[in-house]
Scaffold this motif. Structure first.
Motif, short mmCIF file in Angstrom:
data_model
loop_
_atom_site.label_atom_id
_atom_site.label_comp_id
_atom_site.label_asym_id
_atom_site.label_seq_id
_atom_site.Cartn_x
_atom_site.Cartn_y
_atom_site.Cartn_z
N UNK A 28 0.85 -1.16 -0.20
CA UNK A 28 0.11 -0.11 0.01
C UNK A 28 0.74 1.04 -0.05
N UNK A 29 1.59 1.55 -1.17
CA UNK A 29 2.59 2.49 -1.15
C UNK A 29 2.78 2.90 -2.66
N UNK A 30 3.53 4.02 -2.77
CA UNK A 30 3.92 4.58 -4.02
C UNK A 30 5.33 4.76 -4.00
N UNK A 31 6.10 4.23 -5.21
CA UNK A 31 7.40 4.79 -5.12
C UNK A 31 7.51 6.22 -5.76
N UNK A 32 7.75 7.15 -4.99
CA UNK A 32 7.98 8.48 -5.62
C UNK A 32 9.18 9.14 -6.09
N UNK A 84 12.55 5.41 3.21
CA UNK A 84 13.53 5.19 2.44
C UNK A 84 14.05 3.62 2.28
N UNK A 85 13.87 3.01 1.13
CA UNK A 85 14.75 1.79 0.97
C UNK A 85 15.85 1.58 0.17
N UNK A 180 8.35 -7.37 3.56
CA UNK A 180 8.66 -6.65 4.77
C UNK A 180 8.19 -5.28 4.80
N UNK A 181 8.33 -4.47 3.44
CA UNK A 181 7.67 -3.04 3.42
C UNK A 181 6.28 -3.03 3.71
#
Ligand code: GRF
Length: 188
Positions: A28-32, A84-85, A180-181
């Motif tokens: 449930x995220x977006x890579x921005x 931050x990944x 994991x994220x």
């Protein structure tokens, strides 16, 4: 919806796994933002494919690590980055980023830490002759691959083909990073 920045220096297969996980809805995220310290790295093509904004910088063009990191952190602030990944980012994170994003920076390492830290985790473990390899995801602090462990998966391998082993480990990395994220995001 959480907002991710992914830092990479090379191929970016983990970047792609994360971007694809977000696209599929497994995360449930977006890579921005994709942050890259190497012009021409393949990760930049992958970022373009996913329509992700890139920040490419040449560390040598900055007077200090702090200046470069300050520029990166400013861009992340303006994009509202939550997590931050690091994914094959071949630089040590310094005080500026740790000060501004500490506790929100995670890294993936292709070995079962604390064994085989450093840039050649797979090769070092292979040459040592271990029979259980693996992947670790950990918080980033001022130590090299030494921050608090978040998740690990074992990859048993008794063969003698390092390429085959690398393929197995990368596959495990892609799955573990996405899971994991999502776990981190949904627990907050
Ligand atoms: C991965 O093995 C990761 O664990 C390590 O660097 C490699 C990056 O691969 N830190 P890719 O660029 O994501 O394909």
């Amino acid at each position: 919806m959480k907002r991710l920045a992914v830092f990479a220096s090379g191929s970016g297969s983990n970047f792609e796994a994360i971007a694809e996980g977000c696209r599929r809805g497994d995360v449930d995220a977006e890579v921005v933002l994709c942050v890259c310290d190497k012009a021409g790295a393949y990760v930049l093509e992958r970022a373009a494919k996913y329509g992700v904004e890139t920040l490419v910088f040449n560390p040598k063009e900055f007077g200090s690590k702090r200046e470069a990191e300050s520029m990166i952190a400013d861009r992340m602030d303006s994009l509202g980055v939550d997590l931050v990944c690091l994914a094959g980012y071949m630089r040590i994170v310094g005080e500026e980023l740790l000060g501004r994003y500490g506790g929100r920076i995670i890294n993936i390492h292709p070995a079962l830490l604390p064994a085989f830290p450093g840039a050649h985790g797979i090769r070092d473990a292979f040459e040592y002759g271990v029979k259980v390899f693996g992947v670790t995801i950990h918080y980033v602090d001022e130590t090299l691959d030494g921050g608090k462990i978040i998740s690990q998966v074992a990859v048993p391998y008794e063969g003698d083909d390092m390429e085959e082993l690398e393929t197995m480990i990368h596959k495990a990395e892609h799955q573990l990073y996405v899971q994991t994220i999502q776990k981190l995001i949904s627990s907050k």
